[in-house]
Enzyme design. Structure first.
Site, PDB file in Angstrom:
ATOM      1  CB  SER A  66     -30.422   8.985 -21.893  1.00 49.45           C
ATOM      2  OG  SER A  66     -29.684   8.506 -20.754  1.00 49.45           O
ATOM      3  CG  ASP A 184     -32.928   7.632 -13.854  1.00 44.56           C
ATOM      4  OD1 ASP A 184     -31.866   6.652 -13.717  1.00 44.56           O
ATOM      5  OD2 ASP A 184     -33.489   8.250 -14.687  1.00 44.56           O
ATOM      6  CG  HIS A 240     -32.418   6.295 -17.296  1.00 43.46           C
ATOM      7  ND1 HIS A 240     -32.466   7.782 -16.852  1.00 43.46           N
ATOM      8  CD2 HIS A 240     -31.637   6.224 -18.470  1.00 43.46           C
ATOM      9  CE1 HIS A 240     -31.927   8.166 -18.217  1.00 43.46           C
ATOM     10  NE2 HIS A 240     -31.344   7.603 -18.929  1.00 43.46           N
TER      11      HIS A 240
END
Length: 258
Positions: A66, A184, A240
């Site tokens: 991330s 995502d 994600h």
């Protein structure tokens, strides 16, 4: 990161050295700093931490998850001593974000972030206090973004003065692997995970990496890396950071960490 470390050791051997980078003295500090410690201070800490680690002095493979994707890239561009061989960015937001992630009322840090971004992402006190504001990329205010955002424009070599060291250090990688999650809901837009972003002046149409000035004018050397086969674009059908154990072993560990 504990689960990722165990997965790597299970495949490559228990004597494999894996260093999970913690910014702070404990997990609670690390989580808080992920929201409220200025990114440039975090990168400085990591540069010092890695440089002092005797087991990394011959170089290492690096992964960023991330926002750790763009932060680890900053280590490579600014420091890279010791050297990174292969860099895997897992859902990193390399052109920043323009949209609120899924925040729940049960997460104080998340709620505080939303309040500050709504107050004004480019106000100096927000830039100096909120990590996510430092890669908040408003395509409706491109010039304000470049002038007032203290991390993302600089690390992407978007400013008038180009940093040649950033190009050289990034180009020293064997492979730069970027993983995008096609569904995502945390990163807006998901194309940022492959250096894509909204075309300036609106927030609907996407400009891909190859269509961008960053690529065409080769501010970071990505065009040359692409031609040399150093860039790897992978996609995962999921939200994600949602990937299977089997996929990670086959596509990441066995290909880039062995």
């Amino acid at each position: 990161m504990g689960g990722i470390s165990r997965m790597i050791k299970a495949e490559l051997g228990e004597d494999t050295y894996v260093l999970p980078l913690m910014v702070g003295s404990n997990i609670a500090d690390d989580m808080k700093n992920g929201f409220f410690m200025p990114v440039n201070d975090q990168v400085d800490l990591v540069c010092d931490m890695v440089k002092k680690d005797p087991r990394l002095q011959d170089g290492f493979n690096a992964m960023g998850f991330s926002q750790g994707g763009q932060f680890m890239r900053a280590y490579i561009q600014r420091c890279n001593t010791p050297k990174v061989h292969n860099f895997i960015s897992v859902g990193g937001q390399h052109q920043g974000v323009f949209g609120m992630p899924k925040c729940t009322g049960q997460n104080f840090f998340c709620e505080e972030m939303k309040v500050l971004l709504n107050a004004g992402a480019y106000l100096p006190f927000v830039q100096n206090y909120l990590v996510q504001a430092e890669y908040w990329h408003d395509p409706l205010q491109e010039e304000v973004y470049k002038k007032s955002c203290v991390f993302m424009p600089e690390i992407n070599n978007e400013l008038a003065a180009k940093n040649q060291t950033y190009r050289e250090n990034l180009q020293s990688l064997n492979r730069f692997v970027m993983i995008k999650f096609t569904k995502d809901t945390m990163v807006t837009p998901p194309e940022s995970e492959w250096f894509g972003f909204y075309a300036p002046g609106q927030d609907k149409e996407i400009t891909t990496l190859k269509e961008s000035d960053l690529y065409k004018e080769d501010w970071l050397g990505l065009q040359e890396m692409d031609k040399n086969g150093q860039l790897v674009f992978l996609s995962v059908e999921g939200d994600h950071l949602r990937f299977s154990h089997e996929w990670f072993v086959a596509e990441i560990i066995n290909k880039y960490l062995v």
